[in-house]
Enzyme design. Structure first.
Site, PDB file in Angstrom:
ATOM      1  N   TRP A 101      95.780  36.199   7.789  1.00  0.00           N
ATOM      2  CA  TRP A 101      95.024  35.103   7.185  1.00  0.00           C
ATOM      3  C   TRP A 101      95.195  35.031   5.670  1.00  0.00           C
ATOM      4  O   TRP A 101      95.346  33.937   5.117  1.00  0.00           O
ATOM      5  CB  TRP A 101      93.551  35.180   7.607  1.00  0.00           C
ATOM      6  CG  TRP A 101      93.422  34.746   9.035  1.00  0.00           C
ATOM      7  CD1 TRP A 101      93.260  35.551  10.125  1.00  0.00           C
ATOM      8  CD2 TRP A 101      93.546  33.405   9.542  1.00  0.00           C
ATOM      9  NE1 TRP A 101      93.264  34.794  11.277  1.00  0.00           N
ATOM     10  CE2 TRP A 101      93.440  33.477  10.954  1.00  0.00           C
ATOM     11  CE3 TRP A 101      93.744  32.161   8.954  1.00  0.00           C
ATOM     12  CZ2 TRP A 101      93.511  32.350  11.775  1.00  0.00           C
ATOM     13  CZ3 TRP A 101      93.817  31.030   9.764  1.00  0.00           C
ATOM     14  CH2 TRP A 101      93.705  31.126  11.157  1.00  0.00           C
ATOM     15  N   ASP A 174      87.930  34.787   1.079  1.00  0.00           N
ATOM     16  CA  ASP A 174      87.775  34.221   2.416  1.00  0.00           C
ATOM     17  C   ASP A 174      86.998  35.250   3.235  1.00  0.00           C
ATOM     18  O   ASP A 174      87.521  36.315   3.544  1.00  0.00           O
ATOM     19  CB  ASP A 174      89.152  33.970   3.025  1.00  0.00           C
ATOM     20  CG  ASP A 174      89.066  33.497   4.471  1.00  0.00           C
ATOM     21  OD1 ASP A 174      87.942  33.310   4.987  1.00  0.00           O
ATOM     22  OD2 ASP A 174      90.134  33.306   5.094  1.00  0.00           O
ATOM     23  N   LYS A 198      82.461  31.875  13.580  1.00  0.00           N
ATOM     24  CA  LYS A 198      82.385  33.290  13.919  1.00  0.00           C
ATOM     25  C   LYS A 198      80.903  33.726  13.913  1.00  0.00           C
ATOM     26  O   LYS A 198      80.304  33.828  14.972  1.00  0.00           O
ATOM     27  CB  LYS A 198      83.220  34.121  12.939  1.00  0.00           C
ATOM     28  CG  LYS A 198      84.714  34.065  13.237  1.00  0.00           C
ATOM     29  CD  LYS A 198      85.416  32.940  12.558  1.00  0.00           C
ATOM     30  CE  LYS A 198      86.920  33.057  12.486  1.00  0.00           C
ATOM     31  NZ  LYS A 198      87.693  33.091  13.696  1.00  0.00           N
TER      32      LYS A 198
END
Lengths: 363, 363
Positions: A101, A174, A198
């Protein structure tokens, strides 16, 4: 089927209490005559929902008054572009690459800036199984910001915010896959962003927490909904925000408060992760997780079976036992169990029992 | 309160049948062991939801095979930027300004292109109460596209697609507030976009219907989730799409099919709009709507009271009678009733009775 044990990496399990409350209020939110999906943006009902959600989030994370909270769209992937579009201001920026990511974030920033950002360190040669050490990190002291991903959903690498040294440039993180799973020293960061699917709620909502001094640096040609300063001035109403997702996030924030806030969540998340890693490590190599012990994620536990020919049987039998979402990301293969806040200790116990039993039968 | 009569301009009323189905399936979607909010993106359950939603939408609108359907985020406002970012390719584009929303689209396109788009006609001097006539429209035959907004939510002006002449350049339409309220000749358009919070479902979902030949024109620096071609290649999965909103949209599409499809919706929408405009026009000036008869919107009916000092009493008494969302947009004042698909004929009958009674008592 009754409710299964859901270990999906996101969209992911939501707390059953939250789902039941949403279900109950779906046609009529507390006497409003309509549900939260159907509310006028500017009416007092939705205004109270978004104000309460923001207040609860500020409370949970201890967000200082010098930060704005934005409720946006587009997920972390849109933030990968939006961060440099807003903050670069003609300079460079540094990225630390610790998994799939942060690598995506770096590549997207390169794309939208025509290559104006730098990779300050990458753990790729280790297969993203450890963090870069201090002497591998080459920082630019004039960078507009330093970008990190504090939990790598695919590679299962987590960085505790306490471990990040102050480099003198604004820190952008992030935190998509572990925000609200543990306390965070927000004041260390210039900007924190997270997609909601999430630990927060529904796919389609993105949280941005940004320090006031980083607002107002975007060029005049940026699309208006992507300009942090415009969104901050307009309380996230430059475009219609995802109202129902904000409502669900608000229910989740209140649920977390009832679980003892982030300290309560952290204790539960440590217990869950410890139980699963202990099962893997005690399996005599039947299961393995390659991530260095000091950066194993509490949220996403990737693991492989020594004999990959057993993968399909593992997944089939897990599903039959009511254990969902265990297939690893296609880029790395194997298995992955995501242990977000809504995954209970009981769910992890059932998973570990299944894994021990499967190993015994096939070892 | 029971369910009120909801005339909100968006987010707006949803069909009660759809809400009850969503409610029933919230914790367990058809035996999946989890709800639609909690499903892994790549699992067969969510894949079947999005595939069915697309198939039903194609069926309802008669979308030719030469068009892609994208499920995106950011609302129409993000499309205002995304359309020129994708389609301009160094050229100019024409905008017809027929109300607040097409004006916003034009200004945003000017912003992100540094002024590279043109206003081909504007009805602003009429207060947006009529459409520009042919001789007022100055088209650029080399424009990359011609942009129109076929229903102006704030000014209550609707353009029937049949009335739009073919100009030889791709036609791009913002249909946010009337898509699915009537049949549309999709093949006249190069690109159609719509935010979902009117006739489709939840705020946070944006539909884009784009002809294949308009894909692939974006510069390489466009953010990846905003590149139509990349989203088309990846079946809208460049970033995680708003999965629950897609599920709700799918329920709405199936509900529309059960109502007789778009022909059925149109018949109902004509009946509702006729009833409300008749009430306004027969009120002897107590209520008025200034829009020319040939472009009055079936979806959004703005109206004013001759005596604006009665506005507050009108809204208070309407609310007490269970009639919600009637306050006009702040930029134009007065009242507005939005009559989207989910607003029943019965709801409009109750509104008209209330309006007649209010006029009698205050006239």
């Amino acid at each position: 089927m009754a409710r299964a044990w859901n270990f999906s990496a996101g969209p992911a399990a939501l707390p059953e209490e939250v789902l039941r409350q949403a279900q109950e209020e779906l046609l009529d939110w507390r006497g409003a005559g309509c549900g939260a999906m159907e509310m006028n943006l500017h009416g007092k009902e939705f205004q109270s929902i978004i104000a309460q959600a923001e207040a609860d989030l500020r409370d949970l994370l201890g967000i200082p008054e010098t930060y704005k909270v934005l409720f946006l769209q587009g997920g972390a992937t849109q933030q990968f572009a939006q961060v440099p579009m807003n903050l670069l201001a003609g300079r460079s920026a540094d990225y630390i690459v610790t998994g799939a990511w942060s690598q995506k974030a770096f590549r997207e920033a390169q794309r939208v800036t025509g290559g104006a950002v730098r990779c300050a360190a990458s753990a790729e040669e280790s297969g993203f199984t450890r963090l870069p050490v201090a002497e591998e990190i080459r920082l630019d002291p004039f960078a507009a910001y330093l970008h990190v991903c504090t939990n790598e959903t695919i590679h299962g690498v987590e960085i505790s915010a306490e471990r990040i040294a102050d480099t003198g440039v604004p820190l952008v993180a992030d935190m998509s896959s572990h925000l609200l799973s543990r306390p965070v020293p927000v004041e260390k960061f210039g900007l924190i962003y997270a997609s909601a699917q999430k630990n927060i709620g529904l796919a389609g909502l993105t949280l941005v927490i940004i320090r006031h001094d980083l607002l107002g640096m975007a060029p005049l040609t940026i699309p208006t909904p992507m300009d942090y300063a415009l969104q901050a001035e307009n309380a996230s109403f430059v475009n219609t925000p995802p109202t129902f997702a904000i409502y669900v996030a608000g229910l989740v924030f209140q649920w977390i408060k009832r679980q003892g806030g982030l300290a309560g969540m952290e204790a539960s998340n440590i217990a869950k992760a410890d139980m699963l890693y202990a099962c893997i490590d005690a399996s005599g190599g039947f299961y393995s997780n390659a991530v260095a012990a000091d950066c194993r994620s509490r949220m996403n536990v990737p693991f492989t079976l020594a004999d990959a020919r057993l993968d399909a049987a593992f997944l089939d039998q897990a599903k039959a036992a009511g254990l969902l979402g265990l297939k690893g990301h296609k880029s790395v293969g194997g298995m992955r169990a995501s242990l977000y806040n809504a995954v209970t200790l009981e769910a992890v116990r059932v998973l570990v029992e299944f894994m021990n039993d499967f190993a015994k039968r096939n070892g």
